[in-house]
Design an enzyme around this catalytic site. Sequence first.
Site, PDB file in Angstrom:
ATOM      1  N   ASP A  49      14.242  -4.480  -0.814  1.00  0.00           N
ATOM      2  CA  ASP A  49      13.297  -4.556   0.292  1.00  0.00           C
ATOM      3  C   ASP A  49      13.944  -4.139   1.605  1.00  0.00           C
ATOM      4  O   ASP A  49      15.132  -3.839   1.664  1.00  0.00           O
ATOM      5  CB  ASP A  49      12.729  -5.979   0.402  1.00  0.00           C
ATOM      6  CG  ASP A  49      11.292  -5.986   0.863  1.00  0.00           C
ATOM      7  OD1 ASP A  49      11.030  -5.535   1.991  1.00  0.00           O
ATOM      8  OD2 ASP A  49      10.418  -6.434   0.093  1.00  0.00           O
ATOM      9  N   ARG A  84       1.150  -6.256  -4.240  1.00  0.00           N
ATOM     10  CA  ARG A  84       1.859  -7.306  -3.488  1.00  0.00           C
ATOM     11  C   ARG A  84       1.388  -7.299  -2.037  1.00  0.00           C
ATOM     12  O   ARG A  84       1.756  -6.447  -1.237  1.00  0.00           O
ATOM     13  CB  ARG A  84       3.366  -7.063  -3.553  1.00  0.00           C
ATOM     14  CG  ARG A  84       4.194  -8.073  -2.770  1.00  0.00           C
ATOM     15  CD  ARG A  84       5.665  -7.685  -2.817  1.00  0.00           C
ATOM     16  NE  ARG A  84       6.475  -8.519  -1.958  1.00  0.00           N
ATOM     17  CZ  ARG A  84       6.642  -8.329  -0.662  1.00  0.00           C
ATOM     18  NH1 ARG A  84       6.042  -7.303  -0.067  1.00  0.00           N
ATOM     19  NH2 ARG A  84       7.415  -9.127   0.049  1.00  0.00           N
ATOM     20  N   LEU A  99       0.940 -10.031   1.288  1.00  0.00           N
ATOM     21  CA  LEU A  99       1.298 -11.354   1.796  1.00  0.00           C
ATOM     22  C   LEU A  99       0.053 -12.063   2.320  1.00  0.00           C
ATOM     23  O   LEU A  99      -0.942 -11.423   2.668  1.00  0.00           O
ATOM     24  CB  LEU A  99       2.349 -11.216   2.892  1.00  0.00           C
ATOM     25  CG  LEU A  99       3.661 -10.554   2.457  1.00  0.00           C
ATOM     26  CD1 LEU A  99       4.632 -10.501   3.627  1.00  0.00           C
ATOM     27  CD2 LEU A  99       4.287 -11.276   1.280  1.00  0.00           C
ATOM     28  N   GLY A 101      -4.712  -8.326   5.533  1.00  0.00           N
ATOM     29  CA  GLY A 101      -6.160  -8.197   5.369  1.00  0.00           C
ATOM     30  C   GLY A 101      -6.619  -8.185   3.929  1.00  0.00           C
ATOM     31  O   GLY A 101      -7.637  -8.802   3.577  1.00  0.00           O
ATOM     32  N   ILE A 127      -0.641  -0.735   3.659  1.00  0.00           N
ATOM     33  CA  ILE A 127       0.424  -0.212   2.818  1.00  0.00           C
ATOM     34  C   ILE A 127       1.037  -1.404   2.090  1.00  0.00           C
ATOM     35  O   ILE A 127       1.802  -2.178   2.669  1.00  0.00           O
ATOM     36  CB  ILE A 127       1.510   0.523   3.645  1.00  0.00           C
ATOM     37  CG1 ILE A 127       0.866   1.583   4.539  1.00  0.00           C
ATOM     38  CG2 ILE A 127       2.549   1.139   2.719  1.00  0.00           C
ATOM     39  CD1 ILE A 127       0.171   2.701   3.794  1.00  0.00           C
ATOM     40  N   TYR A 128       0.647  -1.592   0.845  1.00  0.00           N
ATOM     41  CA  TYR A 128       1.167  -2.676   0.020  1.00  0.00           C
ATOM     42  C   TYR A 128       1.840  -2.070  -1.206  1.00  0.00           C
ATOM     43  O   TYR A 128       1.250  -1.210  -1.864  1.00  0.00           O
ATOM     44  CB  TYR A 128       0.032  -3.605  -0.445  1.00  0.00           C
ATOM     45  CG  TYR A 128      -0.860  -4.094   0.667  1.00  0.00           C
ATOM     46  CD1 TYR A 128      -0.349  -4.882   1.683  1.00  0.00           C
ATOM     47  CD2 TYR A 128      -2.217  -3.762   0.690  1.00  0.00           C
ATOM     48  CE1 TYR A 128      -1.174  -5.334   2.703  1.00  0.00           C
ATOM     49  CE2 TYR A 128      -3.039  -4.214   1.704  1.00  0.00           C
ATOM     50  CZ  TYR A 128      -2.519  -5.000   2.712  1.00  0.00           C
ATOM     51  OH  TYR A 128      -3.329  -5.438   3.715  1.00  0.00           O
ATOM     52  N   ASN A 177     -10.386  -2.877   4.664  1.00  0.00           N
ATOM     53  CA  ASN A 177      -9.005  -2.969   5.108  1.00  0.00           C
ATOM     54  C   ASN A 177      -8.214  -1.870   4.412  1.00  0.00           C
ATOM     55  O   ASN A 177      -8.392  -1.634   3.219  1.00  0.00           O
ATOM     56  CB  ASN A 177      -8.401  -4.335   4.759  1.00  0.00           C
ATOM     57  CG  ASN A 177      -6.914  -4.412   5.099  1.00  0.00           C
ATOM     58  OD1 ASN A 177      -6.047  -4.254   4.237  1.00  0.00           O
ATOM     59  ND2 ASN A 177      -6.606  -4.648   6.354  1.00  0.00           N
TER      60      ASN A 177
END
Length: 497
Positions: free
Chosen positions: A296, A200, A202, A206, A186-187, A183
């Site tokens: 955010d 981070r 969610l 993936g 973009i985290y 996988n």
Amino acid sequence: MRRLPAFPDLRSFLRWCDAAGEMCSIAQPVRLRGEVTAVHRKVLLAGGPVLCFERPLAEDGSVSSIPLIANLFGTRRRVAAGLGIEPADIAQLGEFLAALRSPVPPQGISDALSRWPQMAAALRARVKVLGRGVSQEERMGEPDLSRLPVQTCWPGDAGPLMTWPVVLTRDPGSQASDSGRYNAGIYRAQVLDRDRLILRWLPHRGAAAHHRGWVRKGEPMPVAIALGADPALLLAAALPLPETVSELAFSGVLRGARTSLAPAVSVPMLVPSSAEIVVEGWVHPGETAPEGPFGDHTGYYNSVEPFPVMRVSAITHRRDPLYLSTWTGRPPDEPSIIGEVFNDLALPVIRQQIPEVVDLWLPPAACSYRIAVIAIDKRYPGQARRVMLALWGLLAQFSYTKMIVVVDADIDPRNWDDIAWALATRYDPARDTMLLDRTPMDYLDFASPLEGLAGKIGLDATVKLGSETARAFGEVMRLSPEAEGAAERIVKAEGLA
């Protein structure tokens, strides 16, 4: 389909931007805390160029030797260029990608030959594994994240935050060589100290699914982070692709050339061979740290919550690396501009599943996905409600869309005036409102009464048919084609327009 050359790395794309007059270098020192974001934001709002901050200034007063690149996808044109096309070709690329996703068997040799572009795209989806990549030209003796110009975007941010990392994970039942089970997402990654990051992701993403698998095995999970990847990999990692589609393979289709990977130096992973910087490490079961707060895409600071910690085992890079960064906040920001293009790319895929959809708009100002306006070719009673339910269940991202407005095909769903007129004349609040309760929602939505659960609303602003109404609907006023044609000739002859 592809009009631009393949961009094998970030640098080739920057050279194209420079040749197009869309590149600007800033030689004076600019602070990583707040100032880079402030400059970037003003330039983005003005539709300005890619920025190269040559001398990023850290909080201790030191100047980084690594230039910081920002505003890479700050315009629709550059997002399209990252896909190898002109903005006018976005819809056509969407049709092509939809055909790749659900191909129809060819009807004879001539039909098969006409589909050569699709077959070529499938071949480009295969990755290419090298012995070593330019992303591994140099290796830090001891991993030290403080040597990277990681910015702190907003005054209330908890610390430096990587905002354009391509985070690579793999299924716990896979081998390092099995790139199809990777996988790429973009985290955001919070820098804790010299060799630790908070990742981070969610629960529905993936990487989170991979992490749960490694935790069940009771083993640490290998992770690699590519900083400054090529535009095709960046955009593929950002796209809401189906779980069965590999972002690494799909980036080859977007790039027009196969994705090149190389074995990592300290973890059992393959990493992008052309990236500017690669950060490798391990996420151990149960090891978390409080992440945030950070500004955010909602325009608010998110709450502080525990997320997995990555222990960095190695950092490799090019001899003269570049660091790619951005900021997120209330739209417009870079992600919302990318989202506008992705909206048009996704439309043909949506039509495959919901054929009556004529057009769909996700207003960028509504955080790119919280509100959807759908124009449909309406033919029977209840059709608008069926479309709402279908969209909410189509992709995971649409499960976070809290308001859907459905209009007829004669309404432009991207025009607020048209939408307002349809709501004012075709929508009855008591009859045409569908409410759902306790459905999945982005926990960053502070309007939600419960974390991760919220209501949804659907507004049927279509002309009512059959059993939907007990009275005849009014007729829309339109000028005759003859009058319209005469007016056009007269106005043009008199120089009135």
